[in-house]
Design a protein around this motif. Sequence first.
Motif, PDB file in Angstrom:
ATOM      1  N   ASN A  43       0.821  -1.215   0.000  1.00  0.00           N
ATOM      2  CA  ASN A  43       0.000   0.000   0.000  1.00  0.00           C
ATOM      3  C   ASN A  43       0.858   1.271   0.000  1.00  0.00           C
ATOM      4  N   LEU A  44       2.043   1.159  -0.575  1.00  0.00           N
ATOM      5  CA  LEU A  44       2.918   2.317  -0.682  1.00  0.00           C
ATOM      6  C   LEU A  44       2.245   3.462  -1.442  1.00  0.00           C
ATOM      7  N   LYS A  45       2.646   4.680  -1.057  1.00  0.00           N
ATOM      8  CA  LYS A  45       2.237   5.870  -1.798  1.00  0.00           C
ATOM      9  C   LYS A  45       3.513   6.550  -2.300  1.00  0.00           C
ATOM     10  N   ILE A  46       3.619   6.655  -3.627  1.00  0.00           N
ATOM     11  CA  ILE A  46       4.825   7.177  -4.267  1.00  0.00           C
ATOM     12  C   ILE A  46       4.450   8.378  -5.124  1.00  0.00           C
ATOM     13  N   ARG A  63       6.411  -2.812 -12.096  1.00  0.00           N
ATOM     14  CA  ARG A  63       7.297  -3.463 -11.135  1.00  0.00           C
ATOM     15  C   ARG A  63       6.656  -3.659  -9.758  1.00  0.00           C
ATOM     16  N   LEU A  64       5.603  -2.904  -9.458  1.00  0.00           N
ATOM     17  CA  LEU A  64       5.006  -2.897  -8.128  1.00  0.00           C
ATOM     18  C   LEU A  64       3.550  -3.351  -8.198  1.00  0.00           C
ATOM     19  N   PRO A  65       2.980  -3.809  -7.086  1.00  0.00           N
ATOM     20  CA  PRO A  65       1.580  -4.265  -7.091  1.00  0.00           C
ATOM     21  C   PRO A  65       0.623  -3.134  -7.498  1.00  0.00           C
ATOM     22  N   LEU A  86      -3.247   5.396 -19.210  1.00  0.00           N
ATOM     23  CA  LEU A  86      -2.394   5.222 -18.042  1.00  0.00           C
ATOM     24  C   LEU A  86      -2.939   4.130 -17.130  1.00  0.00           C
ATOM     25  N   PRO A  87      -2.063   3.461 -16.384  1.00  0.00           N
ATOM     26  CA  PRO A  87      -2.541   2.499 -15.387  1.00  0.00           C
ATOM     27  C   PRO A  87      -3.493   3.176 -14.402  1.00  0.00           C
ATOM     28  N   PRO A  88      -4.491   2.463 -13.903  1.00  0.00           N
ATOM     29  CA  PRO A  88      -5.519   3.083 -13.049  1.00  0.00           C
ATOM     30  C   PRO A  88      -4.998   3.596 -11.716  1.00  0.00           C
TER      31      PRO A  88
END
Length: 270
Positions: A43-46, A63-65, A86-88
């Motif tokens: 559940n990272l926020k980047i 690369r990330l979930p 773009l990815p959602p």
Amino acid sequence: MSAPEYVFARDYLDNNRINLQHYLWVEVFGYLLHPDIPLQNPNLKIADIATGTGTVLTDLSRRLPPSVQLDAFDISFQAMPPRELLPPNINLHQWDIKTDIPKEFEGVYDVVHIRQLTFVLLDDEIETALRNVFKLLKPGGYLQWADVDVHSLRIEKVNQESSTAALEKIVEITRSADRRLIPHWIPELPTLFEKTGFKDIKSDTRDASGYMGYTFHECVLMVHGMIVQNSRNDEVAQRLRIAFPEALKETYQGAYHAWTRWTVIGRKPE
């Protein structure tokens, strides 16, 4: 007349330059985010600041979930693909790093990524920008800032007898076009991180050699063409038009610009 907000052109040529530089950069450093930055939390926020084409976030999305939140910040999203492509988990937020952050983003992010603001921030703007970015991070969150030290420039060549006069000339002319093109703050980043309050600061400097350095050089040659297109100074544009063909000849004879690139990371204290 004031300088344009962005030194280069927001068009398909510049977008291709940005995208190619991204993949070259990752190849040279061997990572997209520094190995010391923990990425296990699903559940990272980047946040990616001055995201440009968004290629850092689209690459991270592979690369990330999909549960990881990827937020793009920029003053314009003209360079990005259509939102529908773009990815959602990528979100767009308009923000200028030189201004205070909106309250809703204070202390939100586990990781903030910045790359290639060399020709955006003046020497007297970098400390304010770092303080603004510091506010985005959660306690314990990491900032990764990657940039090129323009003052590390040297000219490499495969034939020591080859001329490099035009390659030297186009750098001299380009630097005279806009004072944002001669920043001094990149090697000072570790010290500026510490002054801002970051801990566990690490620096990673790399030189791209051989074919990789030559490829980087050809990519960066597009910058000089964009200066011709965007410069408010007709004299600068005309001088570049004259020197650029000779610089290309020298390039094809095996001479190329080389720079040292920096990646600096730091952690916001708990």
